[in-house]
Structures are given as C-alpha cells and as structure tokens.
Write a protein that holds these residues in place. Structure first.
Motif, PDB file in Angstrom:
ATOM      1  N   HIS A 145     100.377 -18.687 -21.551  1.00 25.21           N
ATOM      2  CA  HIS A 145     101.648 -18.828 -22.080  1.00 25.21           C
ATOM      3  C   HIS A 145     101.414 -19.382 -23.593  1.00 25.21           C
ATOM      4  O   HIS A 145     102.352 -18.894 -24.370  1.00 25.21           O
ATOM      5  CB  HIS A 145     102.201 -19.974 -21.201  1.00 25.21           C
ATOM      6  CG  HIS A 145     102.717 -19.549 -20.114  1.00 25.21           C
ATOM      7  ND1 HIS A 145     103.404 -20.592 -19.039  1.00 25.21           N
ATOM      8  CD2 HIS A 145     102.602 -18.533 -19.191  1.00 25.21           C
ATOM      9  CE1 HIS A 145     103.638 -20.015 -18.038  1.00 25.21           C
ATOM     10  NE2 HIS A 145     103.112 -18.705 -18.006  1.00 25.21           N
ATOM     11  N   TYR A 181     104.626 -10.086 -18.221  1.00 24.27           N
ATOM     12  CA  TYR A 181     105.145 -11.158 -17.580  1.00 24.27           C
ATOM     13  C   TYR A 181     105.814 -10.471 -16.181  1.00 24.27           C
ATOM     14  O   TYR A 181     106.864  -9.752 -16.284  1.00 24.27           O
ATOM     15  CB  TYR A 181     105.787 -12.102 -18.300  1.00 24.27           C
ATOM     16  CG  TYR A 181     105.744 -13.403 -17.845  1.00 24.27           C
ATOM     17  CD1 TYR A 181     104.995 -14.229 -18.706  1.00 24.27           C
ATOM     18  CD2 TYR A 181     106.265 -13.900 -16.746  1.00 24.27           C
ATOM     19  CE1 TYR A 181     104.661 -15.654 -18.170  1.00 24.27           C
ATOM     20  CE2 TYR A 181     105.999 -15.313 -16.128  1.00 24.27           C
ATOM     21  CZ  TYR A 181     105.300 -16.205 -16.991  1.00 24.27           C
ATOM     22  OH  TYR A 181     105.368 -17.481 -16.726  1.00 24.27           O
ATOM     23  N   VAL A 196     109.762 -19.980 -19.476  1.00 27.04           N
ATOM     24  CA  VAL A 196     108.676 -19.903 -20.570  1.00 27.04           C
ATOM     25  C   VAL A 196     109.371 -18.864 -21.608  1.00 27.04           C
ATOM     26  O   VAL A 196     109.059 -18.687 -22.496  1.00 27.04           O
ATOM     27  CB  VAL A 196     107.227 -19.794 -20.254  1.00 27.04           C
ATOM     28  CG1 VAL A 196     107.109 -18.394 -19.563  1.00 27.04           C
ATOM     29  CG2 VAL A 196     106.364 -19.897 -21.730  1.00 27.04           C
TER      30      VAL A 196
END
Lengths: 280, 280
Positions: A145, A181, A196
C-alpha cells in the motif's frame, strides 16, 4: 514434391534484436488469410560474415521449399543489406523504403547506422522502465500500500479477470507504473471499495469479464471449488460491476481482448504518454 | 514564432492498438539523430468519424508547429486511410506499401481488413502466453521448484543482475516459460549450484553484470549495506561467473544491454521459436 507444412519461409533479419522486423513482418503477413509461413528470426546480423551466412540459409530454404522465401529486413547498413539482397528471395527493405521519404520531408540525412532502436540510449529512461517493472511486481494483487500514491494507474477487478498480465505489460512495454488491487467478496458485503483506494480514486481503472469466461479461468486453477463455480462467478462479477459503476470507475471487459488491446485502451483513457519510448 | 520543444509532431495511427505503427515509426525516427518529435498515439481509428477527428487533430498540430506532422499509419481500410490522407501531413502508409509487393510475390490478394494483428486469433495460443506469464511470475526468484521441469529456460545469476525483468519479458513478449533462480553466497561456499538445478542443467542460462553496475543497482535498494558494497559485489560476481563457467552454463552480461537485447540473445542460444506469434 511432397506437400510442405508451410507455403513460404519468412525471415526477419536485423542488425539489432530483430523485434521491429518480426513485429512488422508478422503484421504484414497477417493481412494474408490462410498463408502458412515458417518464421525464422535472424537477429544481430551485423557483419559481412553473418550476412553471407544468412544468404546461405535463405538459399537453402528456397531450394527446400521450392518457393522464394520472404525476407523482412531492418538492416540499415548498405554493405550488409547489399549482401543479403543477393539471396534468392523477395527482399522487403522495411527501413530504407521510408527513410528516403523522411529524408526528403525533413531535409536532413538519416544516420543509416546499425539498428540502435532497442539499445539503451538514455540510461535514465531505461532505469525508469526497470523501476516500473519492479513497481508493478511489488504492487501486484494489493501486496503493498505504502507507495500506491506513486502509481500511474491502479487496476481493480475480481480475482482472475486479467489484472496481473495487464499490469506487467503496461510496465514492461510502456514504462507505466501499474499497480493492481483485487475486489473480493468482503468488499461487496461492505459495499465499499477497499478503503485504501479511496484516496487514489482518480487512478483507478476497472477490468471486468463475463462470468462464463471467469468460471473457465478459475476452474483451471481450482476445479470444482465454490470460488470457480459459475454461480459464484456470476455473483462476484455482477457486484464488482455495480460497485465500479457506483464509484464512477472506468471499466473495460477483458473477455475477448488481448493484453495489447486492453493496454492500448487504458493508455487512451488515462491519457498517458509512454514514460519511455515503446520497446516493442 | 517561439521555439518549440519539438521539431515535428509524429502521429501513430491504426485501426487496432497502434503498437505496430508506433514501434515501427519510432524505429524509423531513431534513424534521425537529434530529431525531436512530439509523439501522439491514435489507436482504434476504425470509423470515418474517428478518421475525421484525427484529421482535425493533425491539422491543428500542423498549424501550431508551423511544420507538417509525420503520420505513421497502419490503417488497412481504404476509406478510413483515404480520409486521414487529406490531412496536412507527410503520410507514411506502412502497411499498404509492402502489401502490394507481397500480393505480387504471393499471387494472392490481401484481406485489407481492419488491423487484426494484435487481436486474439487463436484462443489456445493466447492462453499459452497467459500461462507463460503466470509461470514466470510464480517461478520468480526460485519461489517454486515443483514445476521447474516444464520451464523453457531457467535464468540464473546473482541477486539484481536482471533475471526478473528478463523472465517477465520472455513470457509476455514471446510466450516462453522462463523461471529464474538466484545464485547466493551459500551456493558459492558450497561451490555447487542450488541442488534442484542439476537435473535441469540443460535449461540453465546465466546472466552476469559488472560489479560496479551491480553496486549501483543494489545501493538503490539497500544503501550502505554489506550486500550492496562494491567489495561484496566484486566477490559475488567473480564467484558466480567462475561457477557458471565450471558448470558449463552459457552466460551473458546484462550491464549495457536492454531487456530486448538480452531476450533476443537468449532466444538465439536456446534456439526456441516463439510459442506464440510475437505481440510487439
């Protein structure tokens, strides 16, 4: 003469990697439906000795095939290309043909040096590309991340919809830092993107796929699992698509598209130029 | 007129991905040293409306630049290319120029259809390529042993010598199942390759690098570490090279080479054809 498995032998000859000769030659050949060619790469043909060796190979194929080979050449050096042109073949001078036109238009002479295109010209640009590859690798499947903020694009979509090959292609071919992702059932339950991602929403690009194709792809990995079942695939795809629509994320179906087509579309949408010259 | 940061605008126009137009156009432009171009991709130009839009963009650039743009075209459809040719530009018909020659040589008509080259033609070959990408990913850095037997090539070398980008490139670009396996100080102490590799020795290909360059690359990752120190890099490279020589593993220095050049060399040495047509 016995029937050959091919109509012609095609040579892709270059003083460099031969990538341009092969790509472009294959592109030309693809214009002829049902033409079967035996394809031979002759890269790094950068000396008269190697050119004579190429001539011998081409002439042998002409003899064996009973038909003239096709030679797709990006040889820039006149001496070397002169030797290769003595072979019994249809010689297509891919570079020279257009370089003359460009010389006229630009009012300057081409260097006509040995093919330099796929060499490293700018170490910085090359390093940027290697960095992009490493970035895409380390940001595959939501692994990291911390550096998502430096991504050029973040691909999202259900597991096995094509995110990984597309990310790697974007980085290798175009020097684009592409993260990816996954959208997973937990996200659908919460009816939210992974938290996120919200701060990087302008970087998101969605990939989707038909449930039938997803079922096939997942079944190869985990046959007879709930994960791969058509019912579950239908459910995940429906929820992922509705989430992406709700969040205003651009979306593209990968079902019948090649990685090249997916990448070209993404580049058009995100309006990014190549970070480095294309290395196709 | 103010000086522009570029000499010309170059358009790469195609009814498909534009990859061939861009690759080949860039290849031609690289023949002109110091020529600065602003490069614009116009993929998926597959309708008269899009062709007219392209003409407007090209004409605007001609006006802004005060010089005619260069248009590298792989448009195959005569109607669409006819429209684009009305623009105020030097139009280079990359496909048509050679298709005519090939029609003569082959004695048959080209399909002249919309560019199909980068589309999925054979789902099986395409799947083989995706499988190769997944294989290279899961066999990066010695992660997996079980399926090494199905690798087309196993790259070996010290950490950070270029194994990972090369493996991924080989799989993405050529559909080659390329694994990679690191050579580490423990191997040098034992003076043996990693044991698992001996049964696949015929598949090994070594990459090496100068200690100075390795020191630079490693320093970016772990500055001031023993791992990155020039002394340690010298030691590892010397021992890796001597081990590869002892074991009869072909070896290539990556120091000044692009991924394309490394891959082209490996393909020549392992004498493998592309598993799938190149997709550059």
């Amino acid at each position: 003469m016995t029937a050959l498995p091919h109509d012609r032998t095609a040579y892709f000859i270059s003083d460099g990697t031969g990538i341009t000769a092969e790509t472009f030659g294959m592109s030309l050949l693809s214009q002829f439906d049902d033409l079967k060619t035996r394809n031979v790469r002759l890269p790094f043909t950068d000396s008269p000795a190697k050119a004579h060796e190429a001539v011998a190979r081409i002439n042998l194929a002409a003899q064996n095939d009973g038909r003239r080979p096709l030679v797709f050449s990006t040889l820039a050096n006149p001496e070397i290309s002169g030797i290769v042109q003595t072979a019994n073949a249809e010689y297509l001078d891919l570079i020279g043909t257009f370089v003359q036109r460009l010389e006229g238009e630009l009012g300057r002479k081409a260097s006509r040096g040995v093919g330099q295109f796929h060499r490293i010209k700018s170490p910085d640009a090359y390093q940027a590309r290697i960095d992009a590859i490493n970035f895409s690798l380390s940001h595959d499947d939501g692994q990291q991340h911390a550096e998502l903020g430096t991504a050029d694009v973040i691909l999202v979509g259900v597991s096995r919809c094509g995110k990984t090959p597309t990310s790697l292609y974007l980085s290798i071919q175009h020097g684009i830092k592409a993260a990816n992702y996954p959208l997973i059932p937990e996200d659908f339950d919460r009816m939210r993107l992974p938290e996120v991602l919200y701060q990087y929403k302008h970087k998101l690009f969605g990939l989707t796929i038909t449930p039938e194709r997803l079922h096939e792809v997942r079944s190869e990995r985990r046959p007879d699992s709930r994960y791969a079942s058509l019912e579950n695939c239908r459910d995940e795809v429906r929820q992922a698509e509705s989430m992406m629509r709700r969040e205003g994320v651009s979306m593209l179906s990968t079902t019948t598209k090649s990685i090249e087509e997916i990448a070209a579309t993404i580049l058009t949408v995100i309006e990014m130029d190549d970070v480095v010259p294309p290395i196709v």
